[in-house]
Design a protein around this motif. Structure first.
Motif, PDB file in Angstrom:
ATOM      1  N   TYR A  35       0.828  -1.204   0.000  1.00 11.70           N
ATOM      2  CA  TYR A  35       0.000   0.000   0.000  1.00 11.70           C
ATOM      3  C   TYR A  35       0.864   1.257   0.000  1.00 11.70           C
ATOM      4  CZ  TYR A  35      -3.862   3.128   0.853  1.00 11.70           C
ATOM      5  OH  TYR A  35      -4.788   4.143   0.720  1.00 11.70           O
ATOM      6  N   LEU A  36       1.947   1.220   0.729  1.00 11.65           N
ATOM      7  CA  LEU A  36       2.846   2.370   0.760  1.00 11.65           C
ATOM      8  C   LEU A  36       3.430   2.633  -0.623  1.00 11.65           C
ATOM      9  CD1 LEU A  36       4.235   4.476   2.552  1.00 11.65           C
ATOM     10  CD2 LEU A  36       6.025   2.803   3.006  1.00 11.65           C
ATOM     11  N   LEU A  37       3.851   1.596  -1.300  1.00 11.62           N
ATOM     12  CA  LEU A  37       4.379   1.751  -2.651  1.00 11.62           C
ATOM     13  C   LEU A  37       3.307   2.259  -3.609  1.00 11.62           C
ATOM     14  CD1 LEU A  37       6.510  -1.518  -2.965  1.00 11.62           C
ATOM     15  CD2 LEU A  37       7.363   0.810  -2.626  1.00 11.62           C
ATOM     16  N   ALA A  38       2.071   1.836  -3.386  1.00 15.35           N
ATOM     17  CA  ALA A  38       0.973   2.247  -4.267  1.00 15.35           C
ATOM     18  C   ALA A  38       0.741   3.751  -4.217  1.00 15.35           C
ATOM     19  CB  ALA A  38      -0.309   1.512  -3.876  1.00 15.35           C
ATOM     20  N   LEU A  39       1.103   4.359  -3.110  1.00 12.19           N
ATOM     21  CA  LEU A  39       0.948   5.810  -3.000  1.00 12.19           C
ATOM     22  C   LEU A  39       1.898   6.552  -3.929  1.00 12.19           C
ATOM     23  CD1 LEU A  39       0.634   6.149   0.890  1.00 12.19           C
ATOM     24  CD2 LEU A  39      -1.213   6.052  -0.789  1.00 12.19           C
ATOM     25  N   THR A  40       2.984   5.890  -4.314  1.00 16.16           N
ATOM     26  CA  THR A  40       3.986   6.522  -5.178  1.00 16.16           C
ATOM     27  C   THR A  40       4.035   5.905  -6.578  1.00 16.16           C
ATOM     28  OG1 THR A  40       5.786   5.044  -4.473  1.00 16.16           O
ATOM     29  CG2 THR A  40       5.400   7.017  -3.141  1.00 16.16           C
ATOM     30  N   ILE A  41       3.338   4.795  -6.768  1.00 13.55           N
ATOM     31  CA  ILE A  41       3.312   4.136  -8.079  1.00 13.55           C
ATOM     32  C   ILE A  41       1.852   3.889  -8.469  1.00 13.55           C
ATOM     33  CG2 ILE A  41       4.153   2.217  -9.484  1.00 13.55           C
ATOM     34  CD1 ILE A  41       6.234   1.647  -7.355  1.00 13.55           C
ATOM     35  N   PRO A  42       1.194   4.859  -9.031  1.00  8.43           N
ATOM     36  CA  PRO A  42      -0.211   4.672  -9.409  1.00  8.43           C
ATOM     37  C   PRO A  42      -0.360   3.750 -10.617  1.00  8.43           C
ATOM     38  CG  PRO A  42       0.577   6.787 -10.190  1.00  8.43           C
ATOM     39  CD  PRO A  42       1.688   6.199  -9.356  1.00  8.43           C
ATOM     40  N   ARG A  43      -1.557   3.170 -10.735  1.00  3.67           N
ATOM     41  CA  ARG A  43      -1.938   2.367 -11.904  1.00  3.67           C
ATOM     42  C   ARG A  43      -1.032   1.154 -12.124  1.00  3.67           C
ATOM     43  NH1 ARG A  43      -2.162   7.611 -13.247  1.00  3.67           N
ATOM     44  NH2 ARG A  43      -0.192   7.512 -14.383  1.00  3.67           N
ATOM     45  N   LYS A  44      -0.515   0.572 -11.024  1.00  3.80           N
ATOM     46  CA  LYS A  44       0.325  -0.608 -11.167  1.00  3.80           C
ATOM     47  C   LYS A  44       0.185  -1.482  -9.929  1.00  3.80           C
ATOM     48  CE  LYS A  44       5.098  -2.079 -12.057  1.00  3.80           C
ATOM     49  NZ  LYS A  44       6.498  -1.647 -12.301  1.00  3.80           N
ATOM     50  N   ASP A  45       0.207  -2.786 -10.138  1.00  6.33           N
ATOM     51  CA  ASP A  45       0.159  -3.738  -9.027  1.00  6.33           C
ATOM     52  C   ASP A  45       1.514  -3.708  -8.306  1.00  6.33           C
ATOM     53  OD1 ASP A  45      -0.178  -5.789  -7.262  1.00  6.33           O
ATOM     54  OD2 ASP A  45      -0.313  -7.375  -8.770  1.00  6.33           O
ATOM     55  N   THR A  46       1.510  -3.286  -7.043  1.00  5.11           N
ATOM     56  CA  THR A  46       2.764  -3.140  -6.304  1.00  5.11           C
ATOM     57  C   THR A  46       3.062  -4.331  -5.377  1.00  5.11           C
ATOM     58  OG1 THR A  46       1.584  -1.843  -4.628  1.00  5.11           O
ATOM     59  CG2 THR A  46       2.737  -0.621  -6.366  1.00  5.11           C
ATOM     60  N   LYS A  47       2.177  -5.320  -5.376  1.00  2.70           N
ATOM     61  CA  LYS A  47       2.404  -6.477  -4.500  1.00  2.70           C
ATOM     62  C   LYS A  47       3.694  -7.219  -4.852  1.00  2.70           C
ATOM     63  CE  LYS A  47      -1.039  -9.032  -3.251  1.00  2.70           C
ATOM     64  NZ  LYS A  47      -2.139 -10.041  -3.272  1.00  2.70           N
ATOM     65  N   PRO A  48       3.977  -7.507  -6.133  1.00  8.07           N
ATOM     66  CA  PRO A  48       5.226  -8.218  -6.435  1.00  8.07           C
ATOM     67  C   PRO A  48       6.477  -7.468  -5.972  1.00  8.07           C
ATOM     68  CG  PRO A  48       3.748  -8.303  -8.319  1.00  8.07           C
ATOM     69  CD  PRO A  48       3.150  -7.331  -7.350  1.00  8.07           C
ATOM     70  N   LEU A  49       6.492  -6.165  -6.158  1.00  6.78           N
ATOM     71  CA  LEU A  49       7.648  -5.382  -5.730  1.00  6.78           C
ATOM     72  C   LEU A  49       7.765  -5.396  -4.204  1.00  6.78           C
ATOM     73  CD1 LEU A  49      10.037  -3.578  -6.327  1.00  6.78           C
ATOM     74  CD2 LEU A  49       8.470  -1.622  -6.468  1.00  6.78           C
ATOM     75  N   ALA A  50       6.651  -5.300  -3.513  1.00  6.75           N
ATOM     76  CA  ALA A  50       6.666  -5.329  -2.047  1.00  6.75           C
ATOM     77  C   ALA A  50       7.261  -6.641  -1.544  1.00  6.75           C
ATOM     78  CB  ALA A  50       5.256  -5.144  -1.501  1.00  6.75           C
ATOM     79  N   LYS A  51       6.843  -7.749  -2.137  1.00  4.39           N
ATOM     80  CA  LYS A  51       7.357  -9.048  -1.711  1.00  4.39           C
ATOM     81  C   LYS A  51       8.838  -9.197  -2.049  1.00  4.39           C
ATOM     82  CE  LYS A  51       3.052 -11.674  -1.646  1.00  4.39           C
ATOM     83  NZ  LYS A  51       2.334 -12.883  -2.134  1.00  4.39           N
ATOM     84  N   THR A  52       9.237  -8.673  -3.196  1.00  2.00           N
ATOM     85  CA  THR A  52      10.652  -8.720  -3.578  1.00  2.00           C
ATOM     86  C   THR A  52      11.513  -7.956  -2.581  1.00  2.00           C
ATOM     87  OG1 THR A  52      10.162  -8.959  -5.937  1.00  2.00           O
ATOM     88  CG2 THR A  52      12.332  -8.072  -5.360  1.00  2.00           C
ATOM     89  N   LEU A  53      11.065  -6.775  -2.211  1.00  5.66           N
ATOM     90  CA  LEU A  53      11.831  -5.943  -1.272  1.00  5.66           C
ATOM     91  C   LEU A  53      11.940  -6.615   0.093  1.00  5.66           C
ATOM     92  CD1 LEU A  53      10.397  -2.439  -2.213  1.00  5.66           C
ATOM     93  CD2 LEU A  53      12.784  -3.136  -2.397  1.00  5.66           C
ATOM     94  N   LEU A  54      10.850  -7.163   0.580  1.00  6.74           N
ATOM     95  CA  LEU A  54      10.874  -7.821   1.886  1.00  6.74           C
ATOM     96  C   LEU A  54      11.798  -9.043   1.869  1.00  6.74           C
ATOM     97  CD1 LEU A  54       7.103  -7.542   2.802  1.00  6.74           C
ATOM     98  CD2 LEU A  54       8.992  -6.422   3.986  1.00  6.74           C
TER      99      LEU A  54
END
Length: 227
Positions: A35-54
């Motif tokens: 959700y935090l990433l979604a605030l800075t990356i609109p119109r894109k699924d940010t779940k994969p990036l979130a899991k990659t970072l974690l």
């Protein structure tokens, strides 16, 4: 037109609703980052990036404390995302530090440990800091003294005592982290602590403790009877 694609918009709205209604525990770590990433990356699924970072940084604490350059090496991460993550980290640390400042440190030991673990345990290099206390054992200054390598950071007795005299400190708590995760004190840790205590004693400066922080826990030289 909506700022988000319809499929992402609905998902983010559900995350937001759960966060509002359920509080911090309502979202999993990857959902918070998503959700935090979604605030800075609109119109894109940010779940994969979130899991990659974690996964890359070993969990939420490691991610928030990660070096910006290390984050930039992850595909899809830009300065904007790093700034958002760092802002959250800074806010969390300030909340924890505020708890430490509320009352005498020795009477608020768990709050101090919570703050130090959040700030120091995830770091990949050793960092040495000194907490300066007044005659009431209230925190007057929390200073990073030195940074080193993965297994060593220098602590200079003269530098510590000179700073304590400048600030009018009545007592000190020395702190450093062990990136290996094991907080067990080394012979060098014990020796330098005793040298700081000996140097401060004739000047009326007491060393209350030397706390070592690791991902596996913490060690107190005072509790171990080493000072």
């Amino acid at each position: 037109m909506s700022d988000e694609a319809p499929d992402n918009s609905g998902h983010r709205a559900r995350l937001r609703k759960r966060l509002f209604e359920g509080g911090p525990e309502a979202l999993l770590d990857h959902e918070l980052v998503e959700y935090l990433l979604a605030l800075t990356i609109p119109r894109k699924d940010t779940k994969p990036l979130a899991k990659t970072l974690l996964k890359e940084f070993g969990g939420l604490p490691g991610l928030l404390a990660a070096d910006a350059e290390a984050m930039l090496r992850i595909e899809g991460v830009k300065d904007t995302q790093i700034a958002a993550l760092k802002a959250v980290h800074a806010a969390a640390l300030r909340l924890l530090q505020a708890r430490v400042r509320e009352q005498p440190v020795l009477a608020n030991w768990q709050a101090l440990l919570d703050y130090l673990r959040a700030d120091m345990a995830p770091h990949a290099i050793e960092r040495v800091r000194v907490l300066h206390l007044n005659t009431r054992n209230m925190l007057i200054r929390d200073e990073l003294m030195n940074e080193g390598s993965i297994d060593e950071a220098p602590l200079y007795v003269r530098q510590v005592i000179a700073r304590a005299l400048h600030l009018g400190s009545a007592a000190l708590i020395l702190v450093h982290n062990h990136p290996s995760g094991d907080p067990s004190p080394s012979r060098a840790d014990i020796d330098v602590t005793r040298r700081v205590a000996e140097a401060g004693k004739p000047l009326g400066i007491v060393v209350h403790d030397h706390i070592i922080i690791g991902s596996e826990g913490h060690a107190s030289l005072r509790a171990k009877g080493l000072i």
